[in-house]
Design an enzyme around this catalytic site. Structure first.
Site, PDB file in Angstrom:
ATOM      1  N   ASP A   1      -4.667  -1.006   0.578  1.00 16.04           N
ATOM      2  CA  ASP A   1      -5.688  -1.781  -0.118  1.00 16.04           C
ATOM      3  C   ASP A   1      -5.072  -2.400  -1.370  1.00 16.04           C
ATOM      4  O   ASP A   1      -4.529  -1.692  -2.216  1.00 16.04           O
ATOM      5  CB  ASP A   1      -6.846  -0.866  -0.508  1.00 16.04           C
ATOM      6  CG  ASP A   1      -8.071  -1.630  -0.984  1.00 16.04           C
ATOM      7  OD1 ASP A   1      -7.928  -2.800  -1.370  1.00 16.04           O
ATOM      8  OD2 ASP A   1      -9.172  -1.045  -0.983  1.00 16.04           O
TER       9      ASP A   1
ATOM     10  N   GLU B   1      -4.990  -5.075   3.168  1.00 13.99           N
ATOM     11  CA  GLU B   1      -6.404  -5.373   2.910  1.00 13.99           C
ATOM     12  C   GLU B   1      -6.632  -5.988   1.536  1.00 13.99           C
ATOM     13  O   GLU B   1      -6.014  -5.584   0.550  1.00 13.99           O
ATOM     14  CB  GLU B   1      -7.193  -4.065   3.025  1.00 13.99           C
ATOM     15  CG  GLU B   1      -8.634  -4.145   2.612  1.00 13.99           C
ATOM     16  CD  GLU B   1      -9.329  -2.808   2.764  1.00 13.99           C
ATOM     17  OE1 GLU B   1     -10.232  -2.521   1.952  1.00 13.99           O
ATOM     18  OE2 GLU B   1      -8.971  -2.029   3.676  1.00 13.99           O
TER      19      GLU B   1
ATOM     20  N   GLU C   1     -14.722  -7.198   1.754  1.00 11.08           N
ATOM     21  CA  GLU C   1     -15.674  -6.393   0.992  1.00 11.08           C
ATOM     22  C   GLU C   1     -16.262  -7.171  -0.174  1.00 11.08           C
ATOM     23  O   GLU C   1     -17.372  -6.873  -0.623  1.00 11.08           O
ATOM     24  CB  GLU C   1     -15.023  -5.103   0.503  1.00 11.08           C
ATOM     25  CG  GLU C   1     -13.958  -5.286  -0.581  1.00 11.08           C
ATOM     26  CD  GLU C   1     -13.342  -3.959  -0.989  1.00 11.08           C
ATOM     27  OE1 GLU C   1     -13.674  -3.479  -2.084  1.00 11.08           O
ATOM     28  OE2 GLU C   1     -12.534  -3.427  -0.221  1.00 11.08           O
TER      29      GLU C   1
ATOM     30  N   HIS D   1     -16.622  -1.847   5.015  1.00 10.51           N
ATOM     31  CA  HIS D   1     -16.085  -1.247   3.794  1.00 10.51           C
ATOM     32  C   HIS D   1     -16.950  -0.054   3.406  1.00 10.51           C
ATOM     33  O   HIS D   1     -18.175  -0.158   3.312  1.00 10.51           O
ATOM     34  CB  HIS D   1     -16.095  -2.275   2.667  1.00 10.51           C
ATOM     35  CG  HIS D   1     -15.697  -1.716   1.340  1.00 10.51           C
ATOM     36  ND1 HIS D   1     -16.561  -1.655   0.261  1.00 10.51           N
ATOM     37  CD2 HIS D   1     -14.530  -1.175   0.919  1.00 10.51           C
ATOM     38  CE1 HIS D   1     -15.934  -1.119  -0.776  1.00 10.51           C
ATOM     39  NE2 HIS D   1     -14.705  -0.819  -0.404  1.00 10.51           N
TER      40      HIS D   1
ATOM     41  N   GLU E   1     -14.795   4.027   7.234  1.00  8.86           N
ATOM     42  CA  GLU E   1     -14.015   4.372   6.050  1.00  8.86           C
ATOM     43  C   GLU E   1     -14.741   5.391   5.181  1.00  8.86           C
ATOM     44  O   GLU E   1     -15.922   5.226   4.875  1.00  8.86           O
ATOM     45  CB  GLU E   1     -13.728   3.125   5.210  1.00  8.86           C
ATOM     46  CG  GLU E   1     -12.969   3.449   3.921  1.00  8.86           C
ATOM     47  CD  GLU E   1     -12.817   2.257   2.991  1.00  8.86           C
ATOM     48  OE1 GLU E   1     -11.973   2.341   2.071  1.00  8.86           O
ATOM     49  OE2 GLU E   1     -13.530   1.249   3.173  1.00  8.86           O
TER      50      GLU E   1
END
Length: 394
Positions: free
Chosen positions: A214, A240, A267, A317, A339
């Site tokens: 991320d 991501e 997200e 997300h 997640e």
């Protein structure tokens, strides 16, 4: 006779411990070293909290004429609560509690004409929409995942987000997302630091583990490409949120220059229209809406249709972190991941994790089956709701 909406109220969630969340000691973002919006400038290193909004989460309640009620949640209470109480709430009072798509369309189009449906309006829309779906499930006596067409599978595989791999493995996870710690402001040294993070995880987890990274929407195109090239040997499942949410030319550039790296984002894309654009342009391989930010379950269902028609994967997300995401993950065939952002000290219950909801299921051995209680299965009494939004004891 179908119940109608008689009241919509929203308030800041001032006492999250009433929801069963143990409030952990404040953790300084300076000490965690996480990336943030200004990570492109090295002079802002270690100042993440300076750029974080100061507002509480939001608790929204929609009450029906038969006395039943639904609960929705989102964040950014300061500006979002009045949007719900002054604009969306009065707009939908008197409407059928079952007409969720109609109500979403009323709120979304009205907001878009007045001040834009994206941004803070999407947060407000999310809370109301989730409360409406919760209420609809209660009125029908069925869990939301059944109402929207699920279950799509017997159980959903989960992955853990967080850099404490030992803790995540001890909790039963076998797939992991790392949080990047440095951005373009750190230059070549930052690329080396992130490569070390990923290389260490690959060495520890073995050649077959799913590892994601991320990047907190903090990178630019050139830095992302350099980073992607450096990380190629470690076979990331995906990279991501590498670019600012509205950097469409940047997304196109990165897609062209990193043709073999799976890319994920979404997200921070608000409303379904951003996802439609990304899918049409084939900018990413995995769409990642946040159900509490993008416009609620109705928006996620629209995005799921976009993903399905485009042959693009869906991965909500924080999909395991609250009852809302759990139900959507369980019901949508193209969403094969859930997640769990752990966000609590090692050994503590995942009910203390980020934005957990009362009555939600917890993953076991890396797999999740949501509650089959009506609505989203959120177990809250009116008295608990009043306590959760009340002023803290002095």
């Amino acid at each position: 006779m179908t119940p109608t909406i008689v009241e919509v109220t929203a308030a800041p969630l001032r006492r999250p411990e009433v929801l069963g969340r143990t409030v952990p000691p404040t953790v300084s973002w300076d000490s965690t070293g996480m990336m943030h919006a200004l990570s492109n400038d090295g002079s802002f290193a270690g100042q993440a909290m300076r750029f974080e909004p100061p507002w509480d989460d939001v608790l929204c309640v929609v009450t029906a004429s038969d006395g039943s009620f639904g609960v929705g949640m989102t964040s950014q209470a300061g500006p979002v609560v009045p949007i719900i109480n002054d604009f969306f709430g009065p707009m939908i009072v008197g409407e059928s509690v079952l007409a969720v798509e109609r109500l979403w369309n009323m709120m979304s189009r009205s907001a878009n004409s007045a001040f834009g449906a994206a941004g803070l309006a999407a947060y407000a829309l999310s809370a109301v929409d989730l409360a409406l779906w919760d209420l609809k499930g209660k009125v029908l006596g069925r869990p939301v995942y059944e109402i929207i067409g699920g279950p799509a599978r017997e159980r959903t595989r989960c992955y853990a987000t967080g850099n404490d791999l030992d803790d995540s493995r001890n909790r039963g996870f076998d797939a992991f997302k790392l949080a990047g710690s440095v951005g373009p402001g750190s230059g070549t040294a930052g690329i080396a630091e992130t490569e070390h993070l990923v290389a260490s995880a690959r060495s520890e987890l073995g050649p077959d583990a799913d590892i994601m990274l991320d990047c907190w929407s903090s990178l630019d195109a050139s830095y992302t490409v350099r980073l992607g090239e450096a990380l190629a040997p470690y076979r990331l499942t995906w990279m991501e949120d590498f670019a600012q949410p509205d950097d469409w030319p940047g997304y196109a550039d990165m897609r062209r220059r990193l043709p073999t790296q799976t890319l994920a984002a979404g997200e921070r894309w608000l409303t379904d229209r951003a996802f439609a654009h990304a899918a049409q342009q084939r900018l990413v391989d995995v769409l990642q809406p946040d159900i509490q930010w993008v416009g609620g379950a109705t928006a996620v269902l629209r995005i799921a249709a976009i993903a399905a028609s485009s042959g693009i994967e869906l991965a909500l997300h924080g999909g395991c972190n609250d009852s809302y995401g759990q139900h959507l993950c369980h019901a949508l065939p193209q969403n094969r991941w859930a997640e769990m952002y752990v966000g609590c000290p090692p050994g503590e219950s995942l009910m203390n994790a980020w934005r957990s909801t009362p009555g939600m299921s917890l993953p076991g051995d890396g797999w999740l089956v949501p509650s089959d209680a009506p609505g989203f299965g959120i177990e809250l009494t009116p008295e608990q709701i009043d306590a959760a939004v009340g002023e803290e004891d002095s």
